[in-house]
Structures are given as C-alpha cells and as structure tokens.
Scaffold this motif. Structure first.
Motif, mmCIF file in Angstrom:
data_model
loop_
_atom_site.group_PDB
_atom_site.id
_atom_site.type_symbol
_atom_site.label_atom_id
_atom_site.label_comp_id
_atom_site.label_asym_id
_atom_site.label_seq_id
_atom_site.Cartn_x
_atom_site.Cartn_y
_atom_site.Cartn_z
ATOM 1 N N ARG A 1 53.418 38.402 29.269
ATOM 2 C CA ARG A 1 53.150 38.806 30.652
ATOM 3 C C ARG A 1 51.662 38.681 30.977
ATOM 4 N NH1 ARG A 1 55.684 44.250 32.933
ATOM 5 N NH2 ARG A 1 57.470 43.321 31.953
ATOM 6 N N ILE A 2 51.364 38.125 32.150
ATOM 7 C CA ILE A 2 49.973 37.964 32.595
ATOM 8 C C ILE A 2 49.780 38.790 33.862
ATOM 9 C CG2 ILE A 2 48.272 36.313 33.491
ATOM 10 C CD1 ILE A 2 49.679 34.165 31.792
ATOM 11 N N ALA A 3 48.789 39.676 33.830
ATOM 12 C CA ALA A 3 48.504 40.510 35.006
ATOM 13 C C ALA A 3 47.394 39.853 35.812
ATOM 14 C CB ALA A 3 48.058 41.897 34.551
ATOM 15 N N ILE A 4 47.636 39.652 37.121
ATOM 16 C CA ILE A 4 46.591 39.110 38.002
ATOM 17 C C ILE A 4 46.003 40.300 38.760
ATOM 18 C CG2 ILE A 4 46.147 37.600 39.974
ATOM 19 C CD1 ILE A 4 48.451 35.834 38.810
ATOM 20 N N ALA A 5 44.702 40.457 38.672
ATOM 21 C CA ALA A 5 44.108 41.710 39.144
ATOM 22 C C ALA A 5 42.712 41.467 39.686
ATOM 23 C CB ALA A 5 44.045 42.712 37.982
ATOM 24 N N ARG A 6 42.235 42.446 40.431
ATOM 25 C CA ARG A 6 40.865 42.409 40.935
ATOM 26 C C ARG A 6 40.042 43.460 40.194
ATOM 27 N NH1 ARG A 6 37.965 42.494 46.686
ATOM 28 N NH2 ARG A 6 35.965 43.169 45.891
ATOM 29 N N ALA B 1 32.530 43.146 38.119
ATOM 30 C CA ALA B 1 33.093 43.688 39.362
ATOM 31 C C ALA B 1 33.068 42.642 40.474
ATOM 32 C CB ALA B 1 32.308 44.920 39.778
ATOM 33 N N GLY B 2 34.165 42.563 41.229
ATOM 34 C CA GLY B 2 34.256 41.625 42.354
ATOM 35 C C GLY B 2 35.098 40.410 42.048
ATOM 36 N N GLU B 3 35.246 40.068 40.774
ATOM 37 C CA GLU B 3 35.976 38.853 40.395
ATOM 38 C C GLU B 3 37.488 39.110 40.384
ATOM 39 O OE1 GLU B 3 36.486 35.656 40.284
ATOM 40 O OE2 GLU B 3 34.784 35.159 38.988
ATOM 41 N N ILE B 4 38.266 38.038 40.627
ATOM 42 C CA ILE B 4 39.729 38.103 40.474
ATOM 43 C C ILE B 4 40.057 37.448 39.139
ATOM 44 C CG2 ILE B 4 41.925 37.273 41.401
ATOM 45 C CD1 ILE B 4 40.698 37.522 44.204
ATOM 46 N N VAL B 5 40.890 38.125 38.334
ATOM 47 C CA VAL B 5 41.044 37.748 36.934
ATOM 48 C C VAL B 5 42.519 37.761 36.541
ATOM 49 C CG1 VAL B 5 40.718 40.153 36.230
ATOM 50 C CG2 VAL B 5 40.264 38.368 34.576
ATOM 51 N N ALA B 6 42.875 36.910 35.564
ATOM 52 C CA ALA B 6 44.209 36.962 34.959
ATOM 53 C C ALA B 6 44.045 37.492 33.534
ATOM 54 C CB ALA B 6 44.837 35.577 34.948
ATOM 55 N N ILE B 7 44.806 38.527 33.187
ATOM 56 C CA ILE B 7 44.661 39.191 31.888
ATOM 57 C C ILE B 7 45.956 39.008 31.110
ATOM 58 C CG2 ILE B 7 44.220 41.410 30.745
ATOM 59 C CD1 ILE B 7 43.004 42.296 33.521
ATOM 60 N N ALA B 8 45.851 38.437 29.887
ATOM 61 C CA ALA B 8 47.051 38.172 29.091
ATOM 62 C C ALA B 8 47.208 39.221 27.992
ATOM 63 C CB ALA B 8 46.958 36.791 28.483
ATOM 64 N N ASP C 1 30.036 47.911 41.224
ATOM 65 C CA ASP C 1 28.926 48.027 40.284
ATOM 66 C C ASP C 1 29.388 47.597 38.896
ATOM 67 O OD1 ASP C 1 26.832 48.689 38.725
ATOM 68 O OD2 ASP C 1 26.814 50.839 39.201
ATOM 69 N N PRO C 2 28.792 46.521 38.333
ATOM 70 C CA PRO C 2 29.202 46.071 36.992
ATOM 71 C C PRO C 2 28.948 47.120 35.905
ATOM 72 C CG PRO C 2 27.832 44.416 38.093
ATOM 73 C CD PRO C 2 27.763 45.651 38.926
ATOM 74 N N GLU C 3 28.048 48.083 36.195
ATOM 75 C CA GLU C 3 27.708 49.098 35.183
ATOM 76 C C GLU C 3 28.596 50.340 35.278
ATOM 77 O OE1 GLU C 3 25.453 48.267 32.938
ATOM 78 O OE2 GLU C 3 25.220 46.380 34.046
ATOM 79 N N ALA C 4 29.392 50.438 36.363
ATOM 80 C CA ALA C 4 30.181 51.668 36.582
ATOM 81 C C ALA C 4 31.399 51.709 35.658
ATOM 82 C CB ALA C 4 30.618 51.736 38.044
ATOM 83 N N VAL C 5 32.179 52.811 35.773
ATOM 84 C CA VAL C 5 33.404 52.964 34.973
ATOM 85 C C VAL C 5 34.398 51.873 35.375
ATOM 86 C CG1 VAL C 5 35.381 54.481 34.509
ATOM 87 C CG2 VAL C 5 33.095 55.454 34.749
ATOM 88 N N LEU C 6 35.044 51.264 34.394
ATOM 89 C CA LEU C 6 35.956 50.144 34.622
ATOM 90 C C LEU C 6 37.148 50.554 35.509
ATOM 91 C CD1 LEU C 6 36.482 47.177 33.756
ATOM 92 C CD2 LEU C 6 37.923 48.091 31.937
ATOM 93 N N GLN C 7 37.360 49.780 36.574
ATOM 94 C CA GLN C 7 38.528 49.986 37.449
ATOM 95 C C GLN C 7 39.076 48.620 37.858
ATOM 96 O OE1 GLN C 7 36.885 52.392 40.669
ATOM 97 N NE2 GLN C 7 38.177 54.113 40.046
ATOM 98 N N ILE C 8 40.273 48.305 37.375
ATOM 99 C CA ILE C 8 40.906 47.023 37.697
ATOM 100 C C ILE C 8 42.329 47.324 38.158
ATOM 101 C CG2 ILE C 8 41.687 44.796 36.767
ATOM 102 C CD1 ILE C 8 39.525 45.065 34.617
ATOM 103 N N GLN C 9 42.704 46.811 39.356
ATOM 104 C CA GLN C 9 44.066 47.066 39.839
ATOM 105 C C GLN C 9 44.911 45.800 39.797
ATOM 106 O OE1 GLN C 9 44.676 48.916 43.763
ATOM 107 N NE2 GLN C 9 46.264 50.080 42.724
ATOM 108 N N VAL C 10 46.110 45.943 39.206
ATOM 109 C CA VAL C 10 47.029 44.808 39.070
ATOM 110 C C VAL C 10 47.775 44.619 40.391
ATOM 111 C CG1 VAL C 10 49.021 43.905 37.801
ATOM 112 C CG2 VAL C 10 47.322 45.300 36.621
ATOM 113 N N THR C 11 47.667 43.404 40.969
ATOM 114 C CA THR C 11 48.350 43.156 42.251
ATOM 115 C C THR C 11 49.421 42.080 42.139
ATOM 116 O OG1 THR C 11 46.576 41.656 42.803
ATOM 117 C CG2 THR C 11 46.435 43.856 43.735
ATOM 118 N N ASN C 12 49.499 41.396 40.992
ATOM 119 C CA ASN C 12 50.517 40.357 40.844
ATOM 120 C C ASN C 12 50.802 40.154 39.362
ATOM 121 O OD1 ASN C 12 52.320 38.529 41.863
ATOM 122 N ND2 ASN C 12 50.809 37.414 43.068
ATOM 123 N N LEU C 13 51.967 39.606 39.063
ATOM 124 C CA LEU C 13 52.320 39.338 37.666
ATOM 125 C C LEU C 13 52.755 37.894 37.523
ATOM 126 C CD1 LEU C 13 54.464 42.463 36.718
ATOM 127 C CD2 LEU C 13 52.125 42.021 36.044
#
Length: 610
Positions: free
Chosen positions: A219-224, A269-276, A199-211
C-alpha cells in the motif's frame, strides 16, 4: 519551499481539465523527445478513457523555470465529490476552469464552493475560446455572480483571468494577444499562487489524502507534509481515525515528477509525497512524531444520498461467465473499495448474501459495478433508492438542483416530465442561440431514470446536470415507471418468428439467438402491467400453402442496454444481473405463479403511503 506551488485544477465535467494538464505537462519538458504519449495522459484507467471523464483524483508535478508545481487533477462530476474534497486538502490554491461558451454549471458551483470554504485563492481559466459560440465576457460576468452568490471574500473576488485553448496548448492574458504557448498561465500560477506554509523544524504532521497500491511495495499513501521533515527509515507514529497511535517505520519515500515517481531521502513541509510500506494506513489518518504525536483533524466528507443492494447472482445462468461469484468474494471486494473510496459506505442487510452500498449518485455506483464486472465479478443489483434521514421527528430526503440545457422546441416536454417528478422551476435563461437553460429544484428520487427519459424525449439534445442542494421534507410517493415488462415464461433460445409476434407489444431488449430463462425481462411492455411471453416458439411446419405463410419477418433492432440504462429502468421487484460478458434484467421472483401482479404492488405501495 519558496519555489514550490501546490494547485488543484477544478471544473465541471468535460470542460477540459485533463486536456489542460496534458498540455502543461508536454510544454514543461517533463517528457523525453521520443516518448510515446497518448491524449489525456492523466486519464489512466480504461473507464476514464472510454467515457472521457475523470473519475479518480490524480497527482502529477512539473518544473517551470526554478519552480516546481504539484498539480492535482480532480473529477468534475459531483458523484465523485469525495475525490474533490480530499484533493483540495492537499493544495494552496485552485485553477477554476470554465467553458467559454457553456459558462458555470452545477459542478462548477460545487467545486468552487468547496474551494472558497477552504479559503483557497483561485485563478480563473476560460477554456475553449476557439468555439464558434464562445462568449468570454458574458461568462466572466456569470462567474463574478457565482462568486458573490457563494459569499466570496474581497480577496477571493480579486481573481486573475487567463484565456486558454487547452487542445492547442495556448494561453492568453487578454483575448487575442500574440501568445502561442501556455507561458501566461504558468507565469500567473507562480505569481498569484502562494507558496506552501509550514515549518520544516516543527513537529511532523502529514495527512493521507489518497491511496495507491503496488505489487512490489504494497500500500502506498499519498499525502501532504503540513509540518516538519520526513526522512527515509524514520520511526513515526500513525494516528488512527479511532484515536489510537501505532508506531511504524518509513521504508520508501517518493516525490512526483510528470507521470513518474522519484525516490527521495527526505521531504520537507509543503511537499506532496508518496509513502510506501505503511501497512493498514487509511485515508484521513495522520503520520506524526512518535514521541510527540500531534494528529490533524480528520477529513470531513459529505454524506451519501443514494443506496443500492448488491447481492450474489441466483439466476439459472449464475457462475457461467464470472470468476468471483460467492458472497465472500463480494464482501472482500467491497471492503477493498472502501479503503480508497471515502464517499462510499457498505452496510449489512438481514440476508448474508446481500449488502447495501451507499454512494453519492447513480454514476458513482454504476462505475463501481462496471469496474467489478471487468475484474470478473458476477452479481445482481437492485433499484437505486434514496437515503432518508429523520430529524426532529420529520422524514427528510435529499433535494437536488437540476440544470437542463435543451433546444427551445423541447421546453414543454421537459417541463411535463419534471412536473410528474415533483420538479419546481426556479429560473429560465434564453441565450438566443436556439437553446434554453432551465433550473429546477427536485427531490433526488425524481432523478432516477430521468436522464434516459429526457434524452429520448429531446432526441439526445438535452444536457442534464444536477447537484445536491440540501434536505427537504419527504414529499410522499412518486410515480414509478409507467410501463410494465415483457417477461419470459420459459427457458430456451429466442427465435425470430416469436420475437416478430411480440415486438408490436413493446420494445425488445433481446434479439434472436439469445438464451433466456423464466422470469428474465425481454423488453418493455407498452402497457403498465407485466406480460408473460414465449420467445422460443418456433413456426409450425406444414405442407399447406396460404397467402400469409410466406410473409417476410422484419425485426426491429432491440434496444441496447448499457449498465446505467438498465439500473434506471428496473422497478422495485426487479434486479439487474451483471456478469463480465452480459447485462440482463430479471424479476426478483422468477416463477410466474408465485410472482405478485404489478398492479397489486402499485396498489399496495399506494395503501402503505396513505
């Protein structure tokens, strides 16, 4: 959201995952017309290109019609299982690739087991249908058997099947239909893979699965993104693995497109993202709402089963070829590796110059050592040992399921080799193609050095695959290397005349003109004790003629030692010396007078075990 699919491509090593991703990227129009491309564009580091295997899980994305497909290319070798486990956390479905001739192999079972336990729907892709020995119908039956064996649900058993030739970029719904592109595969992915929930409106939850690391962005975190919406410049909280909460600001966001990354203002929500710009973040941690933190469960990774000692190089040639030679250099490099490699562990030893590195298998540790030597590190590594754990007062050791595929003529040799290593045959299948597939249960210790022995015994024709099956009671001591070593008894430069006199005693590892030092291993002795030899002895010059004086010196070419072969060869009292330019073998105690005899060590180890 509806027009997004997150998939992982999983398979046994060398069944064609990266080649298929290659073809999908080319046919989706991601690349410019004039863009110069290499084969297997996803294998980005040198070692992957040289060995033709995927080592690191990598992300890419393509657009098919109105749908964006995020793809994770995963390694097929179980030594890199930590990469697979993380990759499956990012996706909503898997494409299971199986070779239409070889059928499901141990790593197919391994990656499928992980996918089924994560409740991910599969698409089966039978690849290499152009092979002369392809048998798609029989392989499909084997896949059904494998699914049933792994307790798949009714829904998971109802999988779609696509037939492909990844090399030419063709996919078929039925064998022999008129398709000339991968369109049937793309259609199947859009049809049967579920769009991501969240849900795009829900509380933010992003888990880092790669660096990843960038010289410009850090450092760049790759996460869903599992829930909520993330915007650039947003104040968020990082939920650490130890439970603490750390506030931080998001400086840059990227989404994937082909091999490129596009800057984004926000991701939902649902997208895979790289966060710098998120300093100090680690794999498994959660980026969540600052005022209302809701961390996700950390990733669980299988335990390591093999350990090796890494120590600084103390040989007489230390510091000649390497740039980083101190224990401080070694420590900081291993700590850096731990940031991105979650299936690795590093422990201190009683000695400040040595570290115990725990991993999944010989290949994973050999890849780490090879990477380090290419970066300019110099070190020594000891013999691989298995990790033993104690439960309810019993010593347990890891047990492997081993599959060997070899020509029928070598069955006896293979069974004899595995018998001495406590291998137990479970199954034998003959496809009547001249080759036989045998399944064994064997303690992990029995695999150390097995690959090179079997490849020698079967003249390079055996295919050997193994996977961790579980833990079993410790089975007592096992036969060590049955041969001794030819050890240099003085320093100098090897000469042809001396090698010519020694080569009938065993197999040489060094040729003429090589610098040697006392205690360096020059070859394998045919007998079980070590032999001290002098390879620097010149021929005496004399003015007397004799019938044997002018005999031609014929040298047998020395055995080339790769890093894996060296690691498999060494015994408990030996080290592999690894530098950016050389791989040498040596005794732990260089001085021959202080070195215990090999038969004394064998007797001592037998006495301690009894």
């Amino acid at each position: 959201m509806k027009n997004l699919r997150n998939i992982a491509i999983i398979a046994h090593v060398d069944h064609g995952k990266t080649t298929l991703v290659d073809a999908m990227l080319r046919q989706s129009g991601i690349f410019r017309e004039n863009q110069e491309l290499t084969d297997r564009v996803m294998d980005s580091n040198d070692l992957e290109r040289e060995r033709g295997i995927t080592i690191l899980a990598k992300n890419t994305a393509l657009t098919y019609g109105e749908t964006k497909i995020n793809i994770v290319d995963t390694p097929g070798h179980s030594d890199f299982g930590g990469e697979v486990e993380r990759a499956l956390r990012m996706v909503d479905g898997v494409v299971l690739l199986v070779d239409a001739s070889e059928g499901p192999l141990p790593q197919t079972r391994y990656v499928l087991q992980k996918a089924l336990s994560a409740k991910l729907p599969p698409i089966i892709v039978l690849n290499k249908i152009d092979r002369s020995d392809a048998r798609p119908a029989a392989v499909l039956d084997e896949i059904y058997d494998l699914f049933i064996d792994l307790d798949a649900t009714e829904d998971q058993l109802d999988f779609p099947v696509v037939y492909t030739n990844a090399k030419t970029g063709v996919a078929h719904r039925t064998v022999g239909d008129l398709s000339t592109t991968l369109k049937p595969l793309f259609d199947q992915i859009v049809e049967s893979m579920p769009p991501p929930t969240g849900d795009p409106e829900a509380v933010l939850q992003i888990q880092v699965t790669n660096l990843d690391y960038s010289d410009f962005l850090g450092r760049i975190a790759i996460a869903r993104v599992f829930q909520g919406t993330l915007k650039r410049g947003m104040e968020v909280a990082i939920s650490r693995l130890d439970g603490t909460i750390q506030p931080t600001k998001i400086t840059k966001l990227f989404t994937f497109r082909g091999l490129e990354r596009d800057e984004a203002e926000e991701v939902v929500a649902g997208e895979i993202v790289a966060i710098a710009g998120v300093e100090g973040i680690q794999i498994g941690e959660t980026i969540t709402d600052l005022l209302n933190p809701a961390p996700l469960e950390p990733l669980t990774i299988d335990e390591p089963t093999l350990t090796m000692v890494f120590t600084i190089n103390t040989s007489p040639f230390a510091g000649r070829e390497g740039q980083y030679v101190t224990s401080r250099d070694l420590r900081s490099r291993l700590e850096k590796e731990l940031l991105t490699n979650v299936s690795l562990r590093v422990e201190e030893t009683g000695n400040t110059d040595a570290f115990r590195v725990l991993g999944r298998g010989e290949l994973q540790l050999a890849i780490l050592i090879e990477t380090m030597r290419r970066e300019g590190y110099e070190m020594m590594v000891g013999k691989p040992e298995i990790v033993v754990k104690t439960e309810n007062g019993k010593r347990l050791e890891p047990l492997e399921s081993l599959i060997i595929d070899c020509p029928e003529t070598f069955i006896g040799i293979v069974m004899e080799a595995l018998g001495t290593r406590r291998g137990e045959m479970k199954k034998m299948v003959n496809h009547h193609s001249g080759r036989v597939r045998m399944e064994f249960s064997i303690p992990s210790r029995g695999l150390i050095g097995l690959r090179s022995q079997l490849l020698t015994d079967t003249r390079g024709t055996a295919l050997i695959h193994s996977i961790l099956e579980g833990w079993t009671e410790y089975a007592g001591d096992m036969a060590m290397r049955m041969t001794g070593a030819l050890v240099a008894d003085r320093a100098g430069v090897s000469v042809p005349y001396a090698i010519w006199g020694i080569q009938e005693r065993g197999e040489m590892f060094v040729g003429p003109g090589a610098e040697v030092y006392e205690g360096m291993i020059l070859g394998e002795n045919a007998r079980e004790d070590d032999m001290n030899v002098n390879v620097t002895k010149e021929k005496k010059q004399t003015n007397m003629r004799s019938s044997s004086a002018d005999e031609a010196i014929r040298l047998i070419p020395p055995r080339e030692l790769t890093l894996e072969k060296a690691i498999e060869f060494i015994a408990d009292d030996e080290y592999v010396e690894v530098t950016p330019k050389s791989i040498r073998l040596r005794k732990k105690v260089l001085d021959a007078k202080r070195r215990p005899k090999r038969w004394q060590e064998i007797r001592a180890s037998q006495e301690t075990s009894s």
